[in-house]
Scaffold this motif. Sequence first.
Motif, PDB file in Angstrom:
ATOM      1  N   ARG A 135       0.832  -1.209   0.000  1.00  0.00           N
ATOM      2  CA  ARG A 135       0.000   0.000   0.000  1.00  0.00           C
ATOM      3  C   ARG A 135       0.867   1.260   0.000  1.00  0.00           C
ATOM      4  NH1 ARG A 135      -2.965  -3.067   3.718  1.00  0.00           N
ATOM      5  NH2 ARG A 135      -2.147  -1.857   5.484  1.00  0.00           N
ATOM      6  N   LEU A 136       2.004   1.188   0.713  1.00  0.00           N
ATOM      7  CA  LEU A 136       2.922   2.328   0.738  1.00  0.00           C
ATOM      8  C   LEU A 136       3.507   2.564  -0.654  1.00  0.00           C
ATOM      9  CD1 LEU A 136       4.479   4.506   2.281  1.00  0.00           C
ATOM     10  CD2 LEU A 136       6.195   2.774   2.858  1.00  0.00           C
ATOM     11  N   THR A 137       3.918   1.481  -1.317  1.00  0.00           N
ATOM     12  CA  THR A 137       4.459   1.601  -2.677  1.00  0.00           C
ATOM     13  C   THR A 137       3.430   2.210  -3.617  1.00  0.00           C
ATOM     14  OG1 THR A 137       5.893  -0.321  -2.325  1.00  0.00           O
ATOM     15  CG2 THR A 137       5.449   0.313  -4.610  1.00  0.00           C
ATOM     16  N   ASP A 138       2.204   1.710  -3.535  1.00  0.00           N
ATOM     17  CA  ASP A 138       1.138   2.239  -4.379  1.00  0.00           C
ATOM     18  C   ASP A 138       0.924   3.720  -4.107  1.00  0.00           C
ATOM     19  OD1 ASP A 138      -1.144   2.174  -6.154  1.00  0.00           O
ATOM     20  OD2 ASP A 138      -2.397   2.175  -4.364  1.00  0.00           O
ATOM     21  N   GLY A 139       0.935   4.100  -2.820  1.00  0.00           N
ATOM     22  CA  GLY A 139       0.743   5.501  -2.463  1.00  0.00           C
ATOM     23  C   GLY A 139       1.852   6.393  -2.988  1.00  0.00           C
ATOM     24  N   LEU A 140       3.100   5.894  -2.959  1.00  0.00           N
ATOM     25  CA  LEU A 140       4.228   6.698  -3.439  1.00  0.00           C
ATOM     26  C   LEU A 140       4.128   6.919  -4.948  1.00  0.00           C
ATOM     27  CD1 LEU A 140       7.155   5.191  -1.338  1.00  0.00           C
ATOM     28  CD2 LEU A 140       6.168   7.476  -1.122  1.00  0.00           C
ATOM     29  N   TYR A 141       3.752   5.877  -5.684  1.00  0.00           N
ATOM     30  CA  TYR A 141       3.581   6.061  -7.131  1.00  0.00           C
ATOM     31  C   TYR A 141       2.443   7.029  -7.416  1.00  0.00           C
ATOM     32  CZ  TYR A 141       6.914   2.464  -8.529  1.00  0.00           C
ATOM     33  OH  TYR A 141       8.054   1.760  -8.758  1.00  0.00           O
ATOM     34  N   GLY A 142       1.357   6.897  -6.642  1.00  0.00           N
ATOM     35  CA  GLY A 142       0.252   7.823  -6.825  1.00  0.00           C
ATOM     36  C   GLY A 142       0.663   9.257  -6.548  1.00  0.00           C
TER      37      GLY A 142
ATOM     38  N   LEU B  74      -1.747  -5.368 -22.241  1.00  0.00           N
ATOM     39  CA  LEU B  74      -2.216  -6.699 -21.876  1.00  0.00           C
ATOM     40  C   LEU B  74      -1.454  -7.187 -20.654  1.00  0.00           C
ATOM     41  CD1 LEU B  74      -2.147  -8.353 -25.419  1.00  0.00           C
ATOM     42  CD2 LEU B  74      -4.057  -7.143 -24.334  1.00  0.00           C
ATOM     43  N   PRO B  75      -2.106  -7.944 -19.769  1.00  0.00           N
ATOM     44  CA  PRO B  75      -1.378  -8.513 -18.622  1.00  0.00           C
ATOM     45  C   PRO B  75      -0.457  -9.640 -19.070  1.00  0.00           C
ATOM     46  CG  PRO B  75      -3.637  -9.295 -18.641  1.00  0.00           C
ATOM     47  CD  PRO B  75      -3.541  -8.273 -19.740  1.00  0.00           C
ATOM     48  N   HIS B  76       0.736  -9.691 -18.468  1.00  0.00           N
ATOM     49  CA  HIS B  76       1.707 -10.727 -18.829  1.00  0.00           C
ATOM     50  C   HIS B  76       1.200 -12.110 -18.446  1.00  0.00           C
ATOM     51  CE1 HIS B  76       5.377 -13.204 -18.372  1.00  0.00           C
ATOM     52  NE2 HIS B  76       5.811 -12.493 -19.395  1.00  0.00           N
ATOM     53  N   SER B  77       0.553 -12.199 -17.284  1.00  0.00           N
ATOM     54  CA  SER B  77       0.056 -13.484 -16.822  1.00  0.00           C
ATOM     55  C   SER B  77      -1.330 -13.743 -17.397  1.00  0.00           C
ATOM     56  CB  SER B  77      -0.007 -13.490 -15.287  1.00  0.00           C
ATOM     57  OG  SER B  77      -0.845 -12.445 -14.830  1.00  0.00           O
ATOM     58  N   GLY B  78      -1.746 -15.012 -17.296  1.00  0.00           N
ATOM     59  CA  GLY B  78      -3.092 -15.367 -17.748  1.00  0.00           C
ATOM     60  C   GLY B  78      -3.115 -16.194 -19.019  1.00  0.00           C
TER      61      GLY B  78
ATOM     62  N   LEU C  64      -1.711  -0.838  -7.908  1.00  0.00           N
ATOM     63  CA  LEU C  64      -0.508  -0.313  -8.558  1.00  0.00           C
ATOM     64  C   LEU C  64      -0.468  -0.747 -10.014  1.00  0.00           C
ATOM     65  CD1 LEU C  64       2.156   1.187  -8.471  1.00  0.00           C
ATOM     66  CD2 LEU C  64       3.246  -0.894  -7.567  1.00  0.00           C
ATOM     67  N   TYR C  65      -0.804  -2.009 -10.278  1.00  0.00           N
ATOM     68  CA  TYR C  65      -0.886  -2.474 -11.656  1.00  0.00           C
ATOM     69  C   TYR C  65      -1.894  -1.642 -12.441  1.00  0.00           C
ATOM     70  CZ  TYR C  65      -2.211  -5.428 -15.605  1.00  0.00           C
ATOM     71  OH  TYR C  65      -2.509  -5.887 -16.873  1.00  0.00           O
ATOM     72  N   ASP C  66      -3.043  -1.377 -11.807  1.00  0.00           N
ATOM     73  CA  ASP C  66      -4.070  -0.576 -12.474  1.00  0.00           C
ATOM     74  C   ASP C  66      -3.566   0.828 -12.792  1.00  0.00           C
ATOM     75  OD1 ASP C  66      -5.810  -2.704 -12.320  1.00  0.00           O
ATOM     76  OD2 ASP C  66      -6.830  -1.984 -10.512  1.00  0.00           O
TER      77      ASP C  66
ATOM     78  N   ARG D  61       2.057  -8.118 -14.040  1.00  0.00           N
ATOM     79  CA  ARG D  61       1.063  -7.867 -12.999  1.00  0.00           C
ATOM     80  C   ARG D  61       1.784  -7.536 -11.690  1.00  0.00           C
ATOM     81  NH1 ARG D  61      -4.079  -7.945 -13.338  1.00  0.00           N
ATOM     82  NH2 ARG D  61      -5.215  -9.045 -14.974  1.00  0.00           N
ATOM     83  N   LEU D  62       1.642  -6.297 -11.246  1.00  0.00           N
ATOM     84  CA  LEU D  62       2.296  -5.831 -10.038  1.00  0.00           C
ATOM     85  C   LEU D  62       1.355  -5.977  -8.846  1.00  0.00           C
ATOM     86  CD1 LEU D  62       3.747  -2.532 -11.546  1.00  0.00           C
ATOM     87  CD2 LEU D  62       4.978  -4.690 -11.222  1.00  0.00           C
ATOM     88  N   LYS D  63       1.960  -6.007  -7.674  1.00  0.00           N
ATOM     89  CA  LYS D  63       1.186  -6.001  -6.435  1.00  0.00           C
ATOM     90  C   LYS D  63       1.458  -4.701  -5.693  1.00  0.00           C
ATOM     91  CE  LYS D  63       1.055 -11.013  -5.833  1.00  0.00           C
ATOM     92  NZ  LYS D  63       1.356 -12.140  -4.919  1.00  0.00           N
ATOM     93  N   PRO D  64       0.414  -4.104  -5.107  1.00  0.00           N
ATOM     94  CA  PRO D  64      -0.978  -4.533  -5.125  1.00  0.00           C
ATOM     95  C   PRO D  64      -1.622  -4.321  -6.488  1.00  0.00           C
ATOM     96  CG  PRO D  64      -0.824  -2.384  -4.122  1.00  0.00           C
ATOM     97  CD  PRO D  64       0.596  -2.833  -4.377  1.00  0.00           C
ATOM     98  N   GLU D  65      -2.805  -4.852  -6.655  1.00  0.00           N
ATOM     99  CA  GLU D  65      -3.515  -4.720  -7.925  1.00  0.00           C
ATOM    100  C   GLU D  65      -3.743  -3.253  -8.292  1.00  0.00           C
ATOM    101  OE1 GLU D  65      -5.268  -6.659 -11.292  1.00  0.00           O
ATOM    102  OE2 GLU D  65      -4.109  -7.462  -9.604  1.00  0.00           O
TER     103      GLU D  65
END
Length: 307
Positions: free
Chosen positions: A7-14, A170-174, A154-156, A148-152
């Motif tokens: 969540r911290l990583t996602d917040g920093l990118y945001g 496109l997502p790499h996985s799947g 961040l990927y979004d 696909r990064l975590k959390p979702e």
Amino acid sequence: MVGLRERLTDGLYGLGWGTVRTLPEPVATRLGRTIADAAWRRRGAGVRRLESNYARVVPGASPERLAELSRAGMRSYLRYWMESFRLPAWSPERVREGFEVKDLHHLTDGLAAGKGVVLALPHLANWDLAGAWVTTKLRTPFTTVAERLKPETLYDRFVAYREGLGMEVLPHSGGSAFGTLARRLRDGGLVCLVADRDLSASGVEVDFFGETARMPAGPALLAQQTGALLLPVTLWYDDSPVMRGRVHPPVEVPGTGSRAEKTSAMTQALADAFATGIADHPEDWHMLQRLWLADLDPAKDPRKRTA
């Protein structure tokens, strides 16, 4: 704890996309350099790995030379991030003027032929800026793949960022990405893939600066299966605000051999083109992770073998 870190990583990118994009360009440039120098002085794992990778690219370099390269490399890496955070706010004119490329005819001729084109790039300079230039200057949409990064969330963020620059992501996985990419190419479209690191079991072993590394088979397989043109691209920065690039000549599909043999030969040709660009501008190669098999498995390190 992992959830909190994500969540911290996602917040920093945001924060980066929400705040850095509003800064005047000279301020963002100084901020990036300040962060880069601070990280370089701390000599964390990423900086040490960067120096280890540069030691392969510049054999015989002294510790002082490697330190100079890693400092320049961190500055280049932070320039990439400052530009990326600000790209959504750039005007179309700023995007068009922000990149100059040599031998573009390989790409434009390939697109005009209608057979589809695969552009394969290493982690050099700013591949997102190059992509934005393609969609803005050439008015050509393209398809790419994102891990696909975590959390979702961040990927979004990354998907929304790149889609905002005109890319289909496109997502790499799947398991469905390859088929979609092949359809786009058969329709005469453009596919762009970052292709200098693959640690999966399906990666192709190549000779890279005299040692064995593994790179993805996807670009070569797509070219074989669809008849698309496969073009290596290398990028670099200079002292100006403009990024430079080169479209290398096409990687040909060998006339004989099994599919695996053809894939191996074509991926080696990509590796050779990447090595040319990286050797010319090592400080712009943002490889802060392990790449060579010797670093992943010390038993495979030829420098530790005895006669």
